[in-house]
Enzyme design. Sequence first.
Site, PDB file in Angstrom:
ATOM      1  N   THR A 187       0.462   0.054  -0.535  1.00  0.00           N
ATOM      2  CA  THR A 187      -0.098  -0.648   0.627  1.00  0.00           C
ATOM      3  C   THR A 187       1.014  -1.225   1.498  1.00  0.00           C
ATOM      4  O   THR A 187       0.988  -1.089   2.728  1.00  0.00           O
ATOM      5  CB  THR A 187      -1.058  -1.758   0.154  1.00  0.00           C
ATOM      6  OG1 THR A 187      -2.252  -1.131  -0.347  1.00  0.00           O
ATOM      7  CG2 THR A 187      -1.441  -2.704   1.275  1.00  0.00           C
ATOM      8  N   GLY A 224      -7.108   4.720  -0.248  1.00  0.00           N
ATOM      9  CA  GLY A 224      -7.546   3.315  -0.206  1.00  0.00           C
ATOM     10  C   GLY A 224      -6.387   2.361   0.018  1.00  0.00           C
ATOM     11  O   GLY A 224      -6.493   1.402   0.793  1.00  0.00           O
ATOM     12  N   ASP A 225      -5.257   2.643  -0.652  1.00  0.00           N
ATOM     13  CA  ASP A 225      -4.065   1.806  -0.463  1.00  0.00           C
ATOM     14  C   ASP A 225      -3.581   1.909   0.985  1.00  0.00           C
ATOM     15  O   ASP A 225      -3.169   0.911   1.587  1.00  0.00           O
ATOM     16  CB  ASP A 225      -2.931   2.266  -1.393  1.00  0.00           C
ATOM     17  CG  ASP A 225      -3.330   2.222  -2.866  1.00  0.00           C
ATOM     18  OD1 ASP A 225      -4.220   1.426  -3.214  1.00  0.00           O
ATOM     19  OD2 ASP A 225      -2.747   2.991  -3.654  1.00  0.00           O
ATOM     20  N   ALA A 226      -3.612   3.125   1.519  1.00  0.00           N
ATOM     21  CA  ALA A 226      -3.160   3.345   2.898  1.00  0.00           C
ATOM     22  C   ALA A 226      -4.075   2.623   3.886  1.00  0.00           C
ATOM     23  O   ALA A 226      -3.612   2.055   4.883  1.00  0.00           O
ATOM     24  CB  ALA A 226      -3.126   4.833   3.208  1.00  0.00           C
ATOM     25  N   GLY A 243      -3.036  -0.848   3.944  1.00  0.00           N
ATOM     26  CA  GLY A 243      -1.739  -0.951   4.616  1.00  0.00           C
ATOM     27  C   GLY A 243      -1.884  -0.978   6.132  1.00  0.00           C
ATOM     28  O   GLY A 243      -1.273  -1.811   6.817  1.00  0.00           O
TER      29      GLY A 243
END
Length: 347
Positions: free
Chosen positions: A70, A300-302, A305
Amino acid sequence: MEGVVRSGLVVGLGNPLLDISANVDEDFLSKYDMKPNNAILAEDKHKPLYDEMVQKYKVNYIPGGATQNTLRVAQWILKQPDVTVFMGCVGRDKYSKILEDKTRSEGVNVQYQYTDKEPTGTCAVLVTSNGNHRSLCANLAAANCFTIDHIHKPENKVYIDSAKFFYVSGFFLTVSPPSIMEVANHALKHDCPFMMNLSAPFLSQFFKEPMMQAMPYVDILFGNETVITAFANEQGFGTDDLMEIALKITQLPKKNLKRPRIAIITHGQNPVLLAKDGIVNEFPAIRLPPEKVVDTNGAGDAFVGGFLAQLVMGKPLETCIRCGIWTATEIIQRSGCTFDGPPTFLE
Protein backbone atom coordinates in the site's frame (compact mmCIF):
# COMPACT_ATOMS: atom_id res chain seq x y z
CA MET A 1 -3.94 22.32 3.12
CA GLU A 2 -4.65 20.65 -0.20
CA GLY A 3 -1.72 19.56 -2.30
CA VAL A 4 1.01 20.18 0.31
CA VAL A 5 2.71 17.00 1.49
CA ARG A 6 5.75 16.58 3.69
CA SER A 7 7.98 13.71 4.76
CA GLY A 8 6.67 11.27 7.34
CA LEU A 9 2.97 12.08 7.01
CA VAL A 10 1.94 8.41 7.02
CA VAL A 11 3.13 5.60 9.29
CA GLY A 12 2.21 2.04 8.34
CA LEU A 13 2.71 -1.13 10.38
CA GLY A 14 2.68 -4.55 8.79
CA ASN A 15 4.44 -7.73 7.78
CA PRO A 16 7.28 -7.17 5.31
CA LEU A 17 7.35 -10.17 3.00
CA LEU A 18 9.15 -11.01 -0.18
CA ASP A 19 6.52 -12.23 -2.64
CA ILE A 20 7.51 -15.28 -4.68
CA SER A 21 5.00 -15.11 -7.49
CA ALA A 22 4.25 -17.58 -10.30
CA ASN A 23 1.50 -18.70 -12.63
CA VAL A 24 0.69 -22.26 -11.56
CA ASP A 25 -1.83 -24.92 -12.52
CA GLU A 26 -4.90 -25.89 -10.49
CA ASP A 27 -3.29 -29.22 -9.53
CA PHE A 28 -0.54 -27.37 -7.68
CA LEU A 29 -3.17 -25.56 -5.60
CA SER A 30 -4.95 -28.85 -4.85
CA LYS A 31 -1.70 -30.54 -3.87
CA TYR A 32 -1.24 -28.03 -1.08
CA ASP A 33 -4.92 -27.91 -0.15
CA MET A 34 -5.28 -24.29 -1.25
CA LYS A 35 -8.24 -22.44 -2.75
CA PRO A 36 -8.29 -19.76 -5.46
CA ASN A 37 -8.57 -16.18 -4.14
CA ASN A 38 -7.77 -17.09 -0.56
CA ALA A 39 -5.07 -15.95 1.86
CA ILE A 40 -3.66 -18.29 4.49
CA LEU A 41 -0.73 -18.61 6.85
CA ALA A 42 1.67 -21.44 6.01
CA GLU A 43 1.40 -24.61 8.06
CA ASP A 44 3.99 -27.40 8.12
CA LYS A 45 2.37 -29.03 5.08
CA HIS A 46 3.02 -25.85 3.06
CA LYS A 47 6.75 -25.57 3.85
CA PRO A 48 7.95 -27.52 0.74
CA LEU A 49 5.71 -25.36 -1.49
CA TYR A 50 8.21 -22.49 -1.83
CA ASP A 51 11.13 -24.60 -3.11
CA GLU A 52 8.83 -26.58 -5.39
CA MET A 53 7.48 -23.36 -6.90
CA VAL A 54 10.97 -22.09 -7.63
CA GLN A 55 11.94 -25.41 -9.24
CA LYS A 56 8.77 -25.94 -11.27
CA TYR A 57 7.70 -22.48 -12.41
CA LYS A 58 9.09 -19.17 -13.57
CA VAL A 59 8.99 -17.05 -10.41
CA ASN A 60 9.23 -13.32 -9.79
CA TYR A 61 10.58 -11.84 -6.56
CA ILE A 62 8.59 -8.74 -5.63
CA PRO A 63 8.43 -6.70 -2.41
CA GLY A 64 5.24 -7.71 -0.65
CA GLY A 65 3.23 -7.68 2.52
CA ALA A 66 -0.06 -5.81 2.46
CA THR A 67 0.94 -2.58 4.25
CA GLN A 68 4.27 -2.33 2.46
CA ASN A 69 2.48 -2.74 -0.89
CA THR A 70 0.00 0.00 0.00
CA LEU A 71 2.76 2.45 0.92
CA ARG A 72 4.77 1.61 -2.22
CA VAL A 73 1.74 2.41 -4.39
CA ALA A 74 1.00 5.60 -2.44
CA GLN A 75 4.59 6.74 -3.03
CA TRP A 76 4.27 6.03 -6.75
CA ILE A 77 1.22 8.28 -6.95
CA LEU A 78 2.70 11.01 -4.73
CA LYS A 79 5.97 11.22 -6.72
CA GLN A 80 7.71 12.55 -3.59
CA PRO A 81 9.92 10.24 -1.51
CA ASP A 82 9.57 9.55 2.20
CA VAL A 83 5.99 10.74 2.67
CA THR A 84 5.34 7.26 4.09
CA VAL A 85 7.23 5.37 6.82
CA PHE A 86 6.97 1.60 7.11
CA MET A 87 7.73 -0.54 10.16
CA GLY A 88 7.82 -4.34 10.30
CA CYS A 89 10.30 -7.09 11.19
CA VAL A 90 12.75 -8.89 8.86
CA GLY A 91 15.68 -11.31 9.19
CA ARG A 92 19.30 -10.46 8.54
CA ASP A 93 19.61 -12.09 5.13
CA LYS A 94 19.68 -11.50 1.38
CA TYR A 95 15.88 -11.37 1.19
CA SER A 96 15.68 -8.42 3.60
CA LYS A 97 18.37 -6.61 1.60
CA ILE A 98 16.37 -7.12 -1.63
CA LEU A 99 13.24 -5.93 0.16
CA GLU A 100 14.76 -2.82 1.70
CA ASP A 101 16.67 -1.73 -1.41
CA LYS A 102 13.66 -2.14 -3.67
CA THR A 103 11.15 -0.54 -1.29
CA ARG A 104 13.42 2.43 -0.53
CA SER A 105 14.06 2.93 -4.25
CA GLU A 106 10.30 3.32 -4.64
CA GLY A 107 10.21 6.11 -2.06
CA VAL A 108 9.11 4.39 1.16
CA ASN A 109 11.10 5.29 4.29
CA VAL A 110 11.77 1.75 5.52
CA GLN A 111 12.42 1.39 9.27
CA TYR A 112 12.66 -2.37 9.75
CA GLN A 113 13.19 -4.16 13.03
CA TYR A 114 15.80 -6.92 12.54
CA THR A 115 15.78 -10.33 14.20
CA ASP A 116 18.36 -13.12 14.31
CA LYS A 117 15.72 -15.70 15.25
CA GLU A 118 14.03 -16.15 11.87
CA PRO A 119 14.64 -15.55 8.15
CA THR A 120 12.79 -12.80 6.30
CA GLY A 121 9.16 -13.70 5.67
CA THR A 122 8.02 -14.89 2.25
CA CYS A 123 4.64 -15.15 0.59
CA ALA A 124 3.86 -17.61 -2.18
CA VAL A 125 1.57 -15.97 -4.72
CA LEU A 126 -0.06 -18.71 -6.79
CA VAL A 127 -1.74 -17.21 -9.84
CA THR A 128 -4.32 -19.32 -11.71
CA SER A 129 -7.14 -18.86 -14.27
CA ASN A 130 -5.07 -16.65 -16.58
CA GLY A 131 -4.44 -14.14 -13.83
CA ASN A 132 -8.01 -13.90 -12.57
CA HIS A 133 -7.37 -15.78 -9.33
CA ARG A 134 -4.56 -15.56 -6.83
CA SER A 135 -4.00 -17.64 -3.73
CA LEU A 136 -1.59 -16.43 -1.05
CA CYS A 137 0.36 -18.56 1.41
CA ALA A 138 2.44 -16.48 3.80
CA ASN A 139 5.32 -17.84 5.85
CA LEU A 140 5.65 -14.89 8.20
CA ALA A 141 8.92 -16.08 9.80
CA ALA A 142 10.74 -12.90 10.90
CA ALA A 143 7.62 -10.75 10.42
CA ASN A 144 6.16 -12.60 13.44
CA CYS A 145 8.98 -11.27 15.62
CA PHE A 146 7.95 -7.59 15.60
CA THR A 147 7.80 -6.19 19.12
CA ILE A 148 6.43 -2.98 20.56
CA ASP A 149 9.99 -2.03 21.63
CA HIS A 150 10.63 -1.02 18.03
CA ILE A 151 8.12 1.84 18.08
CA HIS A 152 9.44 2.94 21.49
CA LYS A 153 12.96 3.53 20.15
CA PRO A 154 13.55 7.31 20.14
CA GLU A 155 14.42 7.32 16.42
CA ASN A 156 11.12 5.59 15.59
CA LYS A 157 8.96 7.39 18.15
CA VAL A 158 9.84 10.59 16.26
CA TYR A 159 8.08 9.16 13.19
CA ILE A 160 4.97 8.22 15.19
CA ASP A 161 4.87 11.67 16.81
CA SER A 162 5.14 13.58 13.54
CA ALA A 163 2.77 11.44 11.41
CA LYS A 164 -0.78 12.60 10.67
CA PHE A 165 -2.15 9.34 9.21
CA PHE A 166 -1.81 5.75 10.46
CA TYR A 167 -2.49 2.54 8.55
CA VAL A 168 -2.32 -1.13 9.57
CA SER A 169 -3.31 -4.24 7.68
CA GLY A 170 -5.47 -6.79 9.48
CA PHE A 171 -2.64 -9.30 8.96
CA PHE A 172 -0.66 -7.46 11.65
CA LEU A 173 -3.28 -8.55 14.21
CA THR A 174 -1.57 -11.96 14.20
CA VAL A 175 1.78 -10.39 15.11
CA SER A 176 1.61 -7.45 17.52
CA PRO A 177 -1.80 -6.29 18.80
CA PRO A 178 -0.04 -4.17 21.51
CA SER A 179 1.73 -2.16 18.77
CA ILE A 180 -1.59 -1.66 16.95
CA MET A 181 -3.28 -0.48 20.15
CA GLU A 182 -0.47 1.91 21.01
CA VAL A 183 -0.61 3.54 17.58
CA ALA A 184 -4.44 3.56 17.68
CA ASN A 185 -4.41 5.35 21.04
CA HIS A 186 -1.85 7.83 19.75
CA ALA A 187 -4.03 8.55 16.69
CA LEU A 188 -7.08 9.05 18.93
CA LYS A 189 -5.23 11.38 21.29
CA HIS A 190 -3.98 13.55 18.42
CA ASP A 191 -7.18 13.31 16.32
CA CYS A 192 -5.35 11.66 13.39
CA PRO A 193 -7.11 9.20 11.07
CA PHE A 194 -6.45 5.57 12.03
CA MET A 195 -7.13 3.18 9.15
CA MET A 196 -7.31 -0.60 9.00
CA ASN A 197 -7.90 -3.25 6.35
CA LEU A 198 -9.78 -6.45 7.24
CA SER A 199 -7.36 -8.23 4.87
CA ALA A 200 -8.47 -11.91 5.05
CA PRO A 201 -11.49 -13.94 6.22
CA PHE A 202 -9.52 -15.98 8.80
CA LEU A 203 -8.71 -12.81 10.76
CA SER A 204 -12.39 -12.07 11.52
CA GLN A 205 -12.78 -15.68 12.66
CA PHE A 206 -9.61 -16.51 14.59
CA PHE A 207 -8.32 -13.07 15.62
CA LYS A 208 -11.69 -11.61 16.51
CA GLU A 209 -10.63 -10.45 19.97
CA PRO A 210 -7.68 -8.21 18.95
CA MET A 211 -9.65 -7.05 15.88
CA MET A 212 -12.62 -5.92 17.96
CA GLN A 213 -10.29 -4.33 20.51
CA ALA A 214 -8.88 -2.16 17.70
CA MET A 215 -12.20 -1.52 15.93
CA PRO A 216 -13.43 1.39 18.14
CA TYR A 217 -10.32 3.31 17.07
CA VAL A 218 -10.76 2.69 13.34
CA ASP A 219 -11.80 5.80 11.41
CA ILE A 220 -11.64 4.25 7.93
CA LEU A 221 -12.11 0.51 7.39
CA PHE A 222 -11.28 -1.19 4.09
CA GLY A 223 -12.13 -4.66 2.84
CA ASN A 224 -13.22 -6.64 -0.21
CA GLU A 225 -16.56 -8.42 -0.46
CA THR A 226 -15.15 -11.74 0.82
CA VAL A 227 -13.56 -10.41 4.00
CA ILE A 228 -16.46 -8.06 4.70
CA THR A 229 -18.98 -10.92 4.43
CA ALA A 230 -16.86 -13.10 6.76
CA PHE A 231 -16.69 -10.21 9.23
CA ALA A 232 -20.47 -9.72 9.08
CA ASN A 233 -21.07 -13.43 9.74
CA GLU A 234 -18.76 -13.42 12.74
CA GLN A 235 -20.42 -10.29 14.10
CA GLY A 236 -23.92 -11.77 13.66
CA PHE A 237 -25.08 -8.95 11.38
CA GLY A 238 -27.73 -11.29 9.91
CA THR A 239 -27.30 -10.06 6.33
CA ASP A 240 -25.08 -10.66 3.33
CA ASP A 241 -26.17 -7.43 1.63
CA LEU A 242 -22.93 -5.45 1.25
CA MET A 243 -24.64 -2.07 1.58
CA GLU A 244 -26.29 -3.09 4.85
CA ILE A 245 -23.03 -4.55 6.14
CA ALA A 246 -21.16 -1.34 5.28
CA LEU A 247 -23.69 0.75 7.23
CA LYS A 248 -23.58 -1.62 10.21
CA ILE A 249 -19.78 -1.33 10.28
CA THR A 250 -20.03 2.47 10.47
CA GLN A 251 -22.40 2.08 13.45
CA LEU A 252 -20.11 -0.14 15.56
CA PRO A 253 -18.86 1.53 18.79
CA LYS A 254 -16.31 4.27 18.17
CA LYS A 255 -13.93 6.29 20.34
CA ASN A 256 -13.32 9.42 18.27
CA LEU A 257 -16.79 10.88 17.78
CA LYS A 258 -15.34 13.84 15.83
CA ARG A 259 -14.62 11.41 12.99
CA PRO A 260 -17.64 9.26 12.06
CA ARG A 261 -16.40 5.88 10.81
CA ILE A 262 -16.17 5.35 7.07
CA ALA A 263 -16.42 1.85 5.55
CA ILE A 264 -15.11 1.18 2.05
CA ILE A 265 -15.82 -2.11 0.27
CA THR A 266 -14.17 -3.15 -2.97
CA HIS A 267 -15.83 -5.84 -5.07
CA GLY A 268 -13.77 -6.81 -8.10
CA GLN A 269 -15.34 -5.32 -11.23
CA ASN A 270 -18.44 -4.27 -9.32
CA PRO A 271 -18.81 -0.75 -7.87
CA VAL A 272 -16.83 0.28 -4.79
CA LEU A 273 -19.11 1.10 -1.85
CA LEU A 274 -18.51 4.06 0.46
CA ALA A 275 -20.59 4.12 3.64
CA LYS A 276 -20.54 7.40 5.54
CA ASP A 277 -23.03 9.32 7.68
CA GLY A 278 -25.78 6.74 7.16
CA ILE A 279 -25.51 6.84 3.34
CA VAL A 280 -23.87 4.38 0.91
CA ASN A 281 -22.52 5.70 -2.38
CA GLU A 282 -21.35 3.56 -5.30
CA PHE A 283 -18.34 4.23 -7.51
CA PRO A 284 -18.12 2.22 -10.74
CA ALA A 285 -15.00 0.12 -11.22
CA ILE A 286 -13.05 0.31 -14.48
CA ARG A 287 -13.93 -2.80 -16.51
CA LEU A 288 -11.00 -4.37 -18.29
CA PRO A 289 -11.27 -6.93 -21.08
CA PRO A 290 -10.30 -10.34 -19.58
CA GLU A 291 -7.14 -10.60 -21.68
CA LYS A 292 -5.76 -7.47 -19.97
CA VAL A 293 -6.01 -8.96 -16.47
CA VAL A 294 -2.57 -10.40 -15.67
CA ASP A 295 -2.69 -10.85 -11.88
CA THR A 296 -5.20 -9.66 -9.26
CA ASN A 297 -2.65 -10.00 -6.43
CA GLY A 298 -2.19 -6.68 -4.67
CA ALA A 299 -5.30 -5.07 -6.16
CA GLY A 300 -6.77 -4.32 -2.72
CA ASP A 301 -3.45 -3.02 -1.40
CA ALA A 302 -3.08 -0.84 -4.50
CA PHE A 303 -6.60 0.52 -4.03
CA VAL A 304 -5.72 1.69 -0.52
CA GLY A 305 -2.40 3.11 -1.80
CA GLY A 306 -4.18 5.27 -4.36
CA PHE A 307 -6.78 6.29 -1.78
CA LEU A 308 -4.11 7.23 0.79
CA ALA A 309 -2.08 9.27 -1.69
CA GLN A 310 -5.06 11.54 -2.38
CA LEU A 311 -6.15 11.63 1.28
CA VAL A 312 -2.80 13.00 2.47
CA MET A 313 -3.06 15.69 -0.23
CA GLY A 314 -6.37 16.78 1.30
CA LYS A 315 -8.49 15.64 -1.66
CA PRO A 316 -12.20 14.77 -1.23
CA LEU A 317 -13.14 11.15 -0.45
CA GLU A 318 -14.65 10.77 -3.92
CA THR A 319 -11.28 11.59 -5.51
CA CYS A 320 -9.51 9.24 -3.09
CA ILE A 321 -11.80 6.38 -4.15
CA ARG A 322 -11.51 7.11 -7.86
CA CYS A 323 -7.71 7.13 -7.54
CA GLY A 324 -7.91 3.83 -5.63
CA ILE A 325 -9.94 2.31 -8.46
CA TRP A 326 -7.45 3.65 -11.01
CA THR A 327 -4.39 2.28 -9.18
CA ALA A 328 -5.99 -1.14 -8.60
CA THR A 329 -6.83 -1.30 -12.32
CA GLU A 330 -3.21 -0.47 -13.22
CA ILE A 331 -1.76 -3.07 -10.85
CA ILE A 332 -3.88 -6.00 -12.10
CA GLN A 333 -2.48 -5.47 -15.60
CA ARG A 334 0.98 -6.44 -14.32
CA SER A 335 2.46 -9.39 -12.47
CA GLY A 336 2.50 -8.81 -8.70
CA CYS A 337 2.06 -5.47 -6.99
CA THR A 338 4.29 -3.62 -9.45
CA PHE A 339 4.07 -0.44 -11.49
CA ASP A 340 6.09 1.26 -14.16
CA GLY A 341 6.48 4.79 -15.47
CA PRO A 342 4.86 7.92 -14.04
CA PRO A 343 1.24 7.62 -12.82
CA THR A 344 -1.31 9.24 -15.14
CA PHE A 345 -4.25 9.61 -12.73
CA LEU A 346 -5.78 13.05 -13.19
CA GLU A 347 -8.74 14.63 -11.47
